[in-house]
Enzyme design. Sequence first.
Site, mmCIF file in Angstrom:
data_model
loop_
_atom_site.group_PDB
_atom_site.id
_atom_site.type_symbol
_atom_site.label_atom_id
_atom_site.label_comp_id
_atom_site.label_asym_id
_atom_site.label_seq_id
_atom_site.Cartn_x
_atom_site.Cartn_y
_atom_site.Cartn_z
ATOM 1 N NE ARG A 52 5.096 83.494 22.443
ATOM 2 C CZ ARG A 52 5.449 83.768 21.186
ATOM 3 N NH1 ARG A 52 4.580 84.289 20.360
ATOM 4 N NH2 ARG A 52 6.668 83.490 20.775
ATOM 5 C CB THR A 53 2.757 85.128 29.122
ATOM 6 O OG1 THR A 53 2.671 83.916 28.368
ATOM 7 C CG2 THR A 53 1.608 85.173 30.100
ATOM 8 C CE LYS A 81 19.350 91.269 46.515
ATOM 9 N NZ LYS A 81 18.510 92.460 46.560
ATOM 10 N NE ARG A 102 5.768 81.446 32.065
ATOM 11 C CZ ARG A 102 4.865 81.101 31.153
ATOM 12 N NH1 ARG A 102 3.746 81.782 31.028
ATOM 13 N NH2 ARG A 102 5.103 80.072 30.374
ATOM 14 C CG HIS A 130 -0.840 79.947 30.809
ATOM 15 N ND1 HIS A 130 -1.163 81.199 31.298
ATOM 16 C CD2 HIS A 130 -0.048 80.163 29.731
ATOM 17 C CE1 HIS A 130 -0.583 82.119 30.534
ATOM 18 N NE2 HIS A 130 0.090 81.506 29.576
#
Lengths: 303, 153
Positions: A52-53, A81, A102, A130
């Site tokens: 969504r974001t 990794k 994010r 956020h």
Amino acid sequence: MIKANGLVSITDCEKEDILRILDLAEQFEKNPNPHLLDGKLVATLFFEPSTRTRLSFETAVQRLGGRVIGFSDAATSSSSKGETLHDTIKMVSNYVDLIVMRHPVEGAARYASEVAGVPVINAGDGANQHPTQTMLDLYSIKKTQGRLNDLTISMVGDLKYGRTVHSLLMAMRYFNPTYNFIAPPELRIPEQYRIFCDDNHIKYHEDTDLNSVLKTSDILYMTRVQQERFTDPVEYEKVRNTYTLRNSMLDGTKDNLRILHPLPRITEIATDVDSNPKAYYFEQARNGVFARQAVICSILGLV
Amino acid sequence: MKASHTELIVRALKNGTVIDHIPADKLFKIVSILELDQLEQQITIGNNLESKKLGKKGVIKIADKVFKAEELNKLALLAPSARINIVENYEVVEKIDLSLPESVHEILQCVNPMCITNKQPVSTRFDLLDRKRGIFKCHYCERTVDLSEIVVK
Ligand SMILES: [Zn+2]
């Protein structure tokens, strides 16, 4: 103030920053496709998935004529990794004009903004911040109410862990809000936010009963009550039922009442609310694109 | 006038530093965090001494030692009520008031297990949010902690 090194936390925003972003968002809503990002490249680094974001940010960039590189979960990134965040950010900032990231770890975006050579926008760092979600919430409030000042905002559901609630609560401090905090005792608003309200002379009222505040609210900000917050599944079922908004409950509420929800919803808003003109959560998500365009162009100094 | 027991301890030091008015339950924590057990100098530690203010208090006196600013910051975080006296030639020549630092680098550990400083090689930073209540905020994860919760490395 929103700095040239990005937007990490809503607590960095002063009143003027917020008002400026909301004005810009309004302009982008009127004209969503000005070619302000022509020739610019933006990285969307999603160390945990949030479709969504990510789509909202990528839409914001591409509608402005910019291009996007990045990854959508940690499994496809070099961090799988064992590369440190420091090294990933250093590498990517060689390539792009702006990083949107994010990350599941709290404070990751602040740290990235300190090591990156380009601005960083925090698209969520664990339970912490956020900020573009908060901007779109503020934009939705302003758009539906015609103002930000002197509103009664009822926040409902998980007020203990809900970061959108905490950020909105802090960002609204400039606008003389009155809050109703409606939550089960297990998910009560934490003390630090009650102290915050006291320190900022914000009126607030706590209750466990959703019905008690419906008729006086201008904004009903619903949040998801997640099962993993409860050790007792029976208690969860009980709470879930108590904090579900149904269309019949909206009888007699104010005409200007609008229902917001950061989405995705589970059961806290019954689907029969969706067709009520007071339901605003889907438009709210659409506003996210304009709010993000405003933040991006503001940080890059393009507006 | 008869000198009190603690005054005698203070006066017995020729040159060095006396930390007085340490809450009794903090004394050994301070010894460990300031690594006083590693010192070569003479050191006298008294604990559970009578105190009008604290009930029971601790006193540490260390010969030929002057604390650095970073050590004083640690002390301020562990025992803000403590008093520091610098002694020269048996006389107290300077009293240092401990005050909470505006910003603390590296010496505190964040209590939030999901904080970047606990997950990756990132040094910690805390900013003083509320001097009166003794509340600090992690610069990274934004978690607030008061003095009773902080973890000094
Ligand atoms: Zn932290």
